[in-house]
Design a protein around this motif. Structure first.
Motif, PDB file in Angstrom:
ATOM      1  N   THR A  45       0.838  -1.206   0.000  1.00 32.65           N
ATOM      2  CA  THR A  45       0.000   0.000   0.000  1.00 32.65           C
ATOM      3  C   THR A  45       0.869   1.250   0.000  1.00 32.65           C
ATOM      4  OG1 THR A  45      -1.740  -1.167   1.204  1.00 32.65           O
ATOM      5  CG2 THR A  45      -1.829   1.239   1.205  1.00 32.65           C
ATOM      6  N   LEU A  46       1.951   1.211   0.760  1.00 32.47           N
ATOM      7  CA  LEU A  46       2.871   2.348   0.801  1.00 32.47           C
ATOM      8  C   LEU A  46       3.569   2.530  -0.538  1.00 32.47           C
ATOM      9  CD1 LEU A  46       4.431   1.848   4.355  1.00 32.47           C
ATOM     10  CD2 LEU A  46       2.558   3.339   3.690  1.00 32.47           C
ATOM     11  N   ILE A  47       3.930   1.402  -1.170  1.00 27.04           N
ATOM     12  CA  ILE A  47       4.545   1.499  -2.501  1.00 27.04           C
ATOM     13  C   ILE A  47       3.547   2.068  -3.505  1.00 27.04           C
ATOM     14  CG2 ILE A  47       5.530   0.153  -4.401  1.00 27.04           C
ATOM     15  CD1 ILE A  47       6.647  -1.767  -2.269  1.00 27.04           C
ATOM     16  N   GLY A  48       2.287   1.642  -3.373  1.00 27.75           N
ATOM     17  CA  GLY A  48       1.256   2.182  -4.260  1.00 27.75           C
ATOM     18  C   GLY A  48       1.086   3.689  -4.079  1.00 27.75           C
ATOM     19  N   MET A  49       1.218   4.167  -2.840  1.00 28.71           N
ATOM     20  CA  MET A  49       1.159   5.611  -2.607  1.00 28.71           C
ATOM     21  C   MET A  49       2.278   6.317  -3.356  1.00 28.71           C
ATOM     22  SD  MET A  49       0.218   5.975   1.440  1.00 28.71           S
ATOM     23  CE  MET A  49      -1.254   5.246   2.133  1.00 28.71           C
ATOM     24  N   ARG A  50       3.479   5.739  -3.322  1.00 34.89           N
ATOM     25  CA  ARG A  50       4.586   6.332  -4.067  1.00 34.89           C
ATOM     26  C   ARG A  50       4.264   6.409  -5.558  1.00 34.89           C
ATOM     27  NH1 ARG A  50       8.423   9.089  -1.125  1.00 34.89           N
ATOM     28  NH2 ARG A  50       9.308   7.791   0.533  1.00 34.89           N
ATOM     29  N   LEU A  51       3.683   5.321  -6.072  1.00 32.92           N
ATOM     30  CA  LEU A  51       3.351   5.296  -7.498  1.00 32.92           C
ATOM     31  C   LEU A  51       2.256   6.301  -7.833  1.00 32.92           C
ATOM     32  CD1 LEU A  51       3.426   1.423  -8.122  1.00 32.92           C
ATOM     33  CD2 LEU A  51       5.182   3.108  -8.709  1.00 32.92           C
ATOM     34  N   ARG A  52       1.360   6.571  -6.881  1.00 32.87           N
ATOM     35  CA  ARG A  52       0.285   7.545  -7.108  1.00 32.87           C
ATOM     36  C   ARG A  52       0.727   8.970  -6.739  1.00 32.87           C
ATOM     37  NH1 ARG A  52      -2.578   3.070  -5.093  1.00 32.87           N
ATOM     38  NH2 ARG A  52      -2.433   3.816  -2.932  1.00 32.87           N
ATOM     39  N   ARG A  53       2.028   9.138  -6.484  1.00 32.94           N
ATOM     40  CA  ARG A  53       2.612  10.440  -6.162  1.00 32.94           C
ATOM     41  C   ARG A  53       2.003  11.035  -4.890  1.00 32.94           C
ATOM     42  NH1 ARG A  53       3.348  13.550 -12.008  1.00 32.94           N
ATOM     43  NH2 ARG A  53       4.668  11.949 -12.981  1.00 32.94           N
ATOM     44  N   VAL A  54       1.793  10.158  -3.943  1.00 32.32           N
ATOM     45  CA  VAL A  54       1.332  10.567  -2.619  1.00 32.32           C
ATOM     46  C   VAL A  54       2.478  10.376  -1.643  1.00 32.32           C
ATOM     47  CG1 VAL A  54      -0.293  10.100  -0.750  1.00 32.32           C
ATOM     48  CG2 VAL A  54      -1.054   9.961  -3.127  1.00 32.32           C
ATOM     49  N   ILE A  55       2.770  11.381  -0.859  1.00 28.34           N
ATOM     50  CA  ILE A  55       3.822  11.262   0.159  1.00 28.34           C
ATOM     51  C   ILE A  55       3.268  10.408   1.292  1.00 28.34           C
ATOM     52  CG2 ILE A  55       5.314  12.532   1.749  1.00 28.34           C
ATOM     53  CD1 ILE A  55       5.086  14.941  -0.104  1.00 28.34           C
ATOM     54  N   PRO A  56       3.815   9.221   1.504  1.00 27.69           N
ATOM     55  CA  PRO A  56       3.217   8.309   2.494  1.00 27.69           C
ATOM     56  C   PRO A  56       3.151   8.900   3.904  1.00 27.69           C
ATOM     57  CG  PRO A  56       4.752   7.140   1.077  1.00 27.69           C
ATOM     58  CD  PRO A  56       4.935   8.594   0.779  1.00 27.69           C
ATOM     59  N   SER A  57       4.159   9.652   4.297  1.00 26.91           N
ATOM     60  CA  SER A  57       4.154  10.193   5.660  1.00 26.91           C
ATOM     61  C   SER A  57       2.991  11.156   5.878  1.00 26.91           C
ATOM     62  CB  SER A  57       5.480  10.910   5.937  1.00 26.91           C
ATOM     63  OG  SER A  57       5.671  11.981   5.026  1.00 26.91           O
ATOM     64  N   ARG A  58       2.531  11.858   4.809  1.00 25.67           N
ATOM     65  CA  ARG A  58       1.401  12.782   4.934  1.00 25.67           C
ATOM     66  C   ARG A  58       0.087  12.059   5.211  1.00 25.67           C
ATOM     67  NH1 ARG A  58       2.494  17.727   2.342  1.00 25.67           N
ATOM     68  NH2 ARG A  58       4.673  18.244   2.793  1.00 25.67           N
ATOM     69  N   VAL A  59       0.050  10.752   4.949  1.00 25.02           N
ATOM     70  CA  VAL A  59      -1.157   9.963   5.180  1.00 25.02           C
ATOM     71  C   VAL A  59      -1.006   9.056   6.397  1.00 25.02           C
ATOM     72  CG1 VAL A  59      -2.692   8.217   4.203  1.00 25.02           C
ATOM     73  CG2 VAL A  59      -1.797  10.034   2.749  1.00 25.02           C
ATOM     74  N   VAL A  60       0.173   8.407   6.520  1.00 23.27           N
ATOM     75  CA  VAL A  60       0.351   7.405   7.578  1.00 23.27           C
ATOM     76  C   VAL A  60       0.435   8.069   8.951  1.00 23.27           C
ATOM     77  CG1 VAL A  60       1.862   5.575   8.446  1.00 23.27           C
ATOM     78  CG2 VAL A  60       1.418   5.775   5.995  1.00 23.27           C
ATOM     79  N   ASN A  61       1.187   9.157   9.065  1.00 26.43           N
ATOM     80  CA  ASN A  61       1.304   9.816  10.384  1.00 26.43           C
ATOM     81  C   ASN A  61      -0.045  10.303  10.905  1.00 26.43           C
ATOM     82  OD1 ASN A  61       4.073   9.372  10.630  1.00 26.43           O
ATOM     83  ND2 ASN A  61       4.599  11.258   9.551  1.00 26.43           N
ATOM     84  N   PRO A  62      -0.885  11.011  10.105  1.00 30.44           N
ATOM     85  CA  PRO A  62      -2.236  11.340  10.588  1.00 30.44           C
ATOM     86  C   PRO A  62      -3.087  10.115  10.892  1.00 30.44           C
ATOM     87  CG  PRO A  62      -1.667  12.747   8.736  1.00 30.44           C
ATOM     88  CD  PRO A  62      -0.616  11.690   8.823  1.00 30.44           C
ATOM     89  N   LEU A  63      -2.860   9.008  10.116  1.00 26.07           N
ATOM     90  CA  LEU A  63      -3.612   7.783  10.362  1.00 26.07           C
ATOM     91  C   LEU A  63      -3.240   7.201  11.729  1.00 26.07           C
ATOM     92  CD1 LEU A  63      -5.618   5.735   9.187  1.00 26.07           C
ATOM     93  CD2 LEU A  63      -3.663   4.524   8.188  1.00 26.07           C
ATOM     94  N   ILE A  64      -1.968   7.227  12.057  1.00 34.41           N
ATOM     95  CA  ILE A  64      -1.525   6.758  13.381  1.00 34.41           C
ATOM     96  C   ILE A  64      -2.137   7.627  14.476  1.00 34.41           C
ATOM     97  CG2 ILE A  64       0.497   6.506  14.869  1.00 34.41           C
ATOM     98  CD1 ILE A  64       2.125   5.832  12.347  1.00 34.41           C
ATOM     99  N   LYS A  65      -2.135   8.935  14.260  1.00 33.33           N
ATOM    100  CA  LYS A  65      -2.699   9.852  15.247  1.00 33.33           C
ATOM    101  C   LYS A  65      -4.193   9.583  15.455  1.00 33.33           C
ATOM    102  CE  LYS A  65      -1.373  14.013  14.499  1.00 33.33           C
ATOM    103  NZ  LYS A  65      -1.320  15.401  13.936  1.00 33.33           N
TER     104      LYS A  65
END
Length: 330
Positions: A45-65
């Motif tokens: 899923t994280l690799i797919g974010m890279r392919l979709r030009r999404v910065i994973p930390s911008r999604v995963v860190n808020p998700l953890i929070k």
């Protein structure tokens, strides 16, 4: 150096480069952090974010929070909001603040508010802690012509349901200002406003000024009231000055018309005098022509001269008598 040693060094360098590229492209440490926080998200899923030009930390860190705060938010929701141009971290913070304050706020509503350009976190905070908006001095004129200036403090609370499409603070200030001007203008005397400024706030608050706005007005307090100019006296002075200017203009117009008429009469008099002189110049010619043609005789001409002389003598006597009577009166 031995060729086999060179080959081994080349393989080691290539491996280091591949590992560096792998760890750069694949956020392994972020994946480990998510697993440690109890967030189930696959490395693919994280690799797919890279392919979709999404910065994973911008999604995963808020998700953890959000997961630690007990919110039911998926990574697909956060990623879609990121792709739409929203601020994922601010939306999650707003959801956490609303959850802690027992404010009902869904992710879809929060995302819509954020995409509408409003600060959703500030709105949630304002729902908990109302904001005070201070207006500038707003001037109104009472019926007695005295200007009254009032400054108001408006306590508002954000209305989450009306944040999308609702008017902002400028509309609140404009409506309150209109209410202040209307209330002062309907007062018979400015002293009533000074004695009871609460009359303004009560009248303005009863008009439902927060209709169609993103706020709910809790109270309107008159902070300061001041006296301005005597607008009635100024208007009367201006009116008197205008009337004077109009009267002067009309008098000047009448004077100009009189001067024009006088000049016209003088022109007519001069024209008549010119005609008289012209006619008198023709008299001798007519007399000589009459004598030559025999229409009048010599005796007739002499009688006419005698009559003229007698008339001149009577005129001279009349002038002497008039001058003598004027001297006697003096």
């Amino acid at each position: 150096m031995d060729p086999s040693t060179l080959l081994l060094l080349a393989l080691i360098a290539a491996g280091v480069i591949l590992l560096a590229v792998f760890f750069t492209f694949v956020p392994v440490m972020l994946w480990i952090s998510a697993l440690a926080a109890g967030v189930k998200i696959s490395i693919f899923t994280l690799i797919g974010m890279r392919l979709r030009r999404v910065i994973p930390s911008r999604v995963v860190n808020p998700l953890i929070k959000a997961h630690k705060a007990g919110l039911d938010v998926s990574n697909n929701q956060l990623e879609s909001h990121y792709l739409a141009g929203g601020n994922v971290d601010r939306v999650v913070n707003a959801l956490i603040a609303a959850h802690r304050a027992n404010i009902e706020l869904t992710f879809a509503r929060c995302a819509a508010i954020d995409l509408a350009g409003r600060d959703v976190l500030e709105a949630v905070q304002m729902s908990v802690n109302p904001k005070v908006i201070e207006t500038p001095f707003i001037a109104g004129v009472a019926m007695d012509g005295i200007e009254v200036k009032a400054k108001a403090r408006i306590t508002v609370r954000a209305n989450i349901d009306r944040l999308v499409g609702g008017a902002g603070e400028e509309t609140i200030i404009a409506r309150v200002g209109e209410g202040i001007v209307s209330t002062i203008g309907s007062s018979d005397n400015h002293k009533k406003v000074l004695e009871n400024p609460d009359m303004i706030s009560q009248t303005v608050l009863s008009k439902g000024l927060d209709s169609g706005t993103a706020f709910e007005i809790l109270s309107i307090d008159i902070a300061d009231v001041d006296i301005g100019k005597n607008i009635g006296a100024i208007l009367q002075t201006d009116q008197a000055e205008a009337d004077k200017n109009i009267a002067q203009a009309k008098a000047e117009e009448r004077r100009a018309m009189a001067v024009a008429q006088e000049q016209e009469m003088r022109a007519k008099v001069e024209e008549m005098r010119a005609k008289v002189v012209e006619a008198e110049a023709e008299v001798p010619l007519a007399m000589s022509e009459a004598l030559r043609s025999g229409k009048i005789g010599v005796m007739d001409y002499l009688n006419m001269k005698n009559i003229d002389a007698d008339t001149e003598m009577r005129d001279s006597f009349g002038k002497l008598t008039k001058d003598q009577s004027d001297e006697d009166h003096k």
